[in-house]
Design a protein around this motif. Structure first.
Motif, PDB file in Angstrom:
ATOM      1  N   GLY A 183       0.831  -1.191   0.000  1.00 53.50           N
ATOM      2  CA  GLY A 183       0.000   0.000   0.000  1.00 53.50           C
ATOM      3  C   GLY A 183       0.867   1.242   0.000  1.00 53.50           C
ATOM      4  N   PHE A 184       0.344   2.284  -0.654  1.00 57.50           N
ATOM      5  CA  PHE A 184       1.095   3.527  -0.809  1.00 57.50           C
ATOM      6  C   PHE A 184       0.178   4.715  -0.551  1.00 57.50           C
ATOM      7  CE2 PHE A 184       2.587   0.306  -3.831  1.00 57.50           C
ATOM      8  CZ  PHE A 184       3.849   0.066  -3.315  1.00 57.50           C
ATOM      9  N   LEU A 185       0.736   5.784   0.021  1.00 53.52           N
ATOM     10  CA  LEU A 185      -0.014   7.007   0.291  1.00 53.52           C
ATOM     11  C   LEU A 185       0.952   8.107   0.681  1.00 53.52           C
ATOM     12  CD1 LEU A 185      -0.001   7.191   3.671  1.00 53.52           C
ATOM     13  CD2 LEU A 185      -1.769   5.498   3.404  1.00 53.52           C
ATOM     14  N   THR A 186       0.428   9.324   0.769  1.00 52.86           N
ATOM     15  CA  THR A 186       1.216  10.468   1.216  1.00 52.86           C
ATOM     16  C   THR A 186       0.475  11.136   2.361  1.00 52.86           C
ATOM     17  OG1 THR A 186       2.137  10.829  -0.986  1.00 52.86           O
ATOM     18  CG2 THR A 186       2.204  12.701   0.532  1.00 52.86           C
ATOM     19  N   ILE A 187       1.187  11.367   3.468  1.00 53.16           N
ATOM     20  CA  ILE A 187       0.637  12.087   4.612  1.00 53.16           C
ATOM     21  C   ILE A 187       1.296  13.465   4.619  1.00 53.16           C
ATOM     22  CG2 ILE A 187       0.345  12.152   7.116  1.00 53.16           C
ATOM     23  CD1 ILE A 187       0.741   9.056   7.057  1.00 53.16           C
ATOM     24  N   THR A 188       0.482  14.498   4.548  1.00 50.12           N
ATOM     25  CA  THR A 188       0.981  15.876   4.546  1.00 50.12           C
ATOM     26  C   THR A 188       0.662  16.514   5.891  1.00 50.12           C
ATOM     27  OG1 THR A 188       0.613  16.034   2.167  1.00 50.12           O
ATOM     28  CG2 THR A 188       0.852  18.112   3.363  1.00 50.12           C
ATOM     29  N   ASN A 189       1.650  17.211   6.448  1.00 50.47           N
ATOM     30  CA  ASN A 189       1.487  17.905   7.717  1.00 50.47           C
ATOM     31  C   ASN A 189       1.595  19.405   7.452  1.00 50.47           C
ATOM     32  OD1 ASN A 189       1.554  18.954  10.277  1.00 50.47           O
ATOM     33  ND2 ASN A 189       3.260  17.714  11.002  1.00 50.47           N
ATOM     34  N   ASN A 190       0.460  20.102   7.489  1.00 55.19           N
ATOM     35  CA  ASN A 190       0.459  21.555   7.304  1.00 55.19           C
ATOM     36  C   ASN A 190       0.562  22.299   8.624  1.00 55.19           C
ATOM     37  OD1 ASN A 190       0.218  21.646   4.438  1.00 55.19           O
ATOM     38  ND2 ASN A 190      -1.895  20.970   4.661  1.00 55.19           N
ATOM     39  N   GLY A 191       0.730  21.571   9.719  1.00 59.42           N
ATOM     40  CA  GLY A 191       0.813  22.179  11.040  1.00 59.42           C
ATOM     41  C   GLY A 191       2.222  22.586  11.409  1.00 59.42           C
ATOM     42  N   GLY A 192       2.321  23.264  12.546  1.00 56.74           N
ATOM     43  CA  GLY A 192       3.587  23.815  13.000  1.00 56.74           C
ATOM     44  C   GLY A 192       4.422  22.893  13.858  1.00 56.74           C
ATOM     45  N   THR A 193       3.974  21.661  14.077  1.00 56.30           N
ATOM     46  CA  THR A 193       4.775  20.718  14.850  1.00 56.30           C
ATOM     47  C   THR A 193       4.723  19.352  14.177  1.00 56.30           C
ATOM     48  OG1 THR A 193       5.241  19.908  17.092  1.00 56.30           O
ATOM     49  CG2 THR A 193       2.954  19.943  16.423  1.00 56.30           C
ATOM     50  N   GLY A 194       5.750  18.581  14.359  1.00 54.01           N
ATOM     51  CA  GLY A 194       5.822  17.257  13.756  1.00 54.01           C
ATOM     52  C   GLY A 194       4.960  16.250  14.494  1.00 54.01           C
ATOM     53  N   ASP A 195       4.759  15.126  13.863  1.00 52.85           N
ATOM     54  CA  ASP A 195       4.026  14.020  14.477  1.00 52.85           C
ATOM     55  C   ASP A 195       4.709  12.746  14.013  1.00 52.85           C
ATOM     56  OD1 ASP A 195       2.138  12.509  15.885  1.00 52.85           O
ATOM     57  OD2 ASP A 195       0.441  13.630  15.106  1.00 52.85           O
ATOM     58  N   GLU A 196       4.139  11.621  14.402  1.00 54.02           N
ATOM     59  CA  GLU A 196       4.752  10.335  14.080  1.00 54.02           C
ATOM     60  C   GLU A 196       3.654   9.321  13.788  1.00 54.02           C
ATOM     61  OE1 GLU A 196       8.085   7.488  16.261  1.00 54.02           O
ATOM     62  OE2 GLU A 196       7.143   9.106  17.370  1.00 54.02           O
ATOM     63  N   LEU A 197       3.772   8.625  12.664  1.00 53.36           N
ATOM     64  CA  LEU A 197       2.878   7.521  12.342  1.00 53.36           C
ATOM     65  C   LEU A 197       3.386   6.320  13.122  1.00 53.36           C
ATOM     66  CD1 LEU A 197       0.550   6.328  10.611  1.00 53.36           C
ATOM     67  CD2 LEU A 197       2.275   5.809   8.869  1.00 53.36           C
ATOM     68  N   THR A 198       2.549   5.819  14.041  1.00 49.80           N
ATOM     69  CA  THR A 198       3.001   4.751  14.930  1.00 49.80           C
ATOM     70  C   THR A 198       2.449   3.377  14.577  1.00 49.80           C
ATOM     71  OG1 THR A 198       1.225   5.272  16.487  1.00 49.80           O
ATOM     72  CG2 THR A 198       3.383   6.320  16.873  1.00 49.80           C
ATOM     73  N   SER A 199       1.306   3.319  13.891  1.00 56.47           N
ATOM     74  CA  SER A 199       0.779   2.018  13.476  1.00 56.47           C
ATOM     75  C   SER A 199      -0.263   2.184  12.383  1.00 56.47           C
ATOM     76  CB  SER A 199       0.184   1.244  14.658  1.00 56.47           C
ATOM     77  OG  SER A 199      -1.015   1.836  15.098  1.00 56.47           O
ATOM     78  N   VAL A 200      -0.474   1.093  11.653  1.00 55.74           N
ATOM     79  CA  VAL A 200      -1.466   1.034  10.585  1.00 55.74           C
ATOM     80  C   VAL A 200      -2.209  -0.286  10.750  1.00 55.74           C
ATOM     81  CG1 VAL A 200      -1.830   1.059   8.087  1.00 55.74           C
ATOM     82  CG2 VAL A 200       0.076   2.348   9.066  1.00 55.74           C
ATOM     83  N   THR A 201      -3.538  -0.238  10.672  1.00 50.62           N
ATOM     84  CA  THR A 201      -4.335  -1.454  10.750  1.00 50.62           C
ATOM     85  C   THR A 201      -5.371  -1.446   9.634  1.00 50.62           C
ATOM     86  OG1 THR A 201      -5.883  -0.426  12.311  1.00 50.62           O
ATOM     87  CG2 THR A 201      -4.072  -1.711  13.262  1.00 50.62           C
ATOM     88  N   SER A 202      -5.859  -2.640   9.312  1.00 48.22           N
ATOM     89  CA  SER A 202      -6.899  -2.790   8.303  1.00 48.22           C
ATOM     90  C   SER A 202      -7.645  -4.085   8.555  1.00 48.22           C
ATOM     91  CB  SER A 202      -6.293  -2.811   6.894  1.00 48.22           C
ATOM     92  OG  SER A 202      -7.289  -3.078   5.926  1.00 48.22           O
ATOM     93  N   ASP A 203      -8.959  -4.046   8.408  1.00 46.70           N
ATOM     94  CA  ASP A 203      -9.760  -5.265   8.543  1.00 46.70           C
ATOM     95  C   ASP A 203      -9.476  -6.251   7.421  1.00 46.70           C
ATOM     96  OD1 ASP A 203     -10.923  -4.297  10.836  1.00 46.70           O
ATOM     97  OD2 ASP A 203     -12.755  -3.596   9.845  1.00 46.70           O
ATOM     98  N   ALA A 204      -8.827  -5.795   6.356  1.00 48.12           N
ATOM     99  CA  ALA A 204      -8.539  -6.663   5.210  1.00 48.12           C
ATOM    100  C   ALA A 204      -7.333  -7.574   5.440  1.00 48.12           C
ATOM    101  CB  ALA A 204      -8.299  -5.826   3.961  1.00 48.12           C
ATOM    102  N   ALA A 205      -6.547  -7.289   6.501  1.00 43.80           N
ATOM    103  CA  ALA A 205      -5.314  -8.040   6.729  1.00 43.80           C
ATOM    104  C   ALA A 205      -5.140  -8.396   8.202  1.00 43.80           C
ATOM    105  CB  ALA A 205      -4.111  -7.220   6.254  1.00 43.80           C
ATOM    106  N   GLY A 206      -4.437  -9.487   8.443  1.00 40.77           N
ATOM    107  CA  GLY A 206      -4.111  -9.885   9.800  1.00 40.77           C
ATOM    108  C   GLY A 206      -3.214  -8.866  10.476  1.00 40.77           C
ATOM    109  N   GLN A 207      -2.309  -8.255   9.703  1.00 48.88           N
ATOM    110  CA  GLN A 207      -1.471  -7.183  10.220  1.00 48.88           C
ATOM    111  C   GLN A 207      -0.976  -6.333   9.065  1.00 48.88           C
ATOM    112  OE1 GLN A 207       1.803  -9.635  11.972  1.00 48.88           O
ATOM    113  NE2 GLN A 207       3.138  -8.127  11.041  1.00 48.88           N
ATOM    114  N   VAL A 208      -0.670  -5.079   9.387  1.00 48.48           N
ATOM    115  CA  VAL A 208      -0.095  -4.156   8.413  1.00 48.48           C
ATOM    116  C   VAL A 208       1.202  -3.654   9.020  1.00 48.48           C
ATOM    117  CG1 VAL A 208      -0.400  -2.068   7.043  1.00 48.48           C
ATOM    118  CG2 VAL A 208      -2.397  -3.466   7.643  1.00 48.48           C
ATOM    119  N   THR A 209       2.292  -3.823   8.294  1.00 50.84           N
ATOM    120  CA  THR A 209       3.595  -3.363   8.773  1.00 50.84           C
ATOM    121  C   THR A 209       4.101  -2.241   7.877  1.00 50.84           C
ATOM    122  OG1 THR A 209       4.681  -5.136   7.536  1.00 50.84           O
ATOM    123  CG2 THR A 209       4.219  -5.553   9.862  1.00 50.84           C
TER     124      THR A 209
END
Length: 158
Positions: A56-82
């Motif tokens: 899977g592919f995507l782009t996350i854009t942060n227009n805010g003034g502070t950083g963040d962190e993507l810590t996990s991804v889940t989907s009902d379509a899969a047992g796990q997403v890494t």
């Protein structure tokens, strides 16, 4: 009648513009320098060629003034997403990815990407897969990821 329609449309536009000016805290400053403002775009999953794994592919854009962190991804379509990064042809699983203030985190073929493992069903071209993105500071985002052809190239649209 026409004048009324134009006037009503103008009033609606003005009301929407004013609504957009107020922040949720009533300060009128929007997200401000202390918050991330995350949006997701360009998401897609190539139709899997394997019965139990997909990318899977995507782009996350942060227009805010502070950083963040993507810590996990889940989907009902899969047992796990890494989450993985690819550097010099070597793929490495990552526990998280930083999203800088006023920056982007890009997941694309040949680079950072998501791996949907232990698929519960085989997603087909034309369907969508719901994906939940969890962040360290911001609330979670759910994205409907369209399934494209196995050979889809986002730069050409084919």
């Amino acid at each position: 009648m026409r004048r009324l329609a134009v006037s009503t449309a103008g009033g609606l536009a003005a009301a929407l513009a004013l609504t957009g000016c107020s922040g949720s805290d009533g300060s009128g400053s929007g997200p401000g320098p202390g918050k991330a403002e995350l949006t997701v775009g360009s998401s897609y999953m190539p139709q899997p060629v394997s019965a139990d794994m997909a990318a899977g592919f995507l782009t996350i854009t942060n227009n805010g003034g502070t950083g963040d962190e993507l810590t996990s991804v889940t989907s009902d379509a899969a047992g796990q997403v890494t989450m993985h990064s690819t550097m010099g042809g070597a793929m490495t699983e990552k526990p998280s990815f930083s999203i800088p203030a006023h920056g982007r985190l890009v997941f694309k073929s040949g680079g950072n990407h998501l791996m949907f493992e232990k698929l519960k069903r085989a997603p087909k071209q034309g369907q969508t897969v719901a994906v939940k993105l969890t962040f360290a500071k911001s609330g979670p985002l759910t994205v409907e990821m369209p399934v494209k052809s196995a050979t889809y190239n986002p730069s050409t649209g084919h």
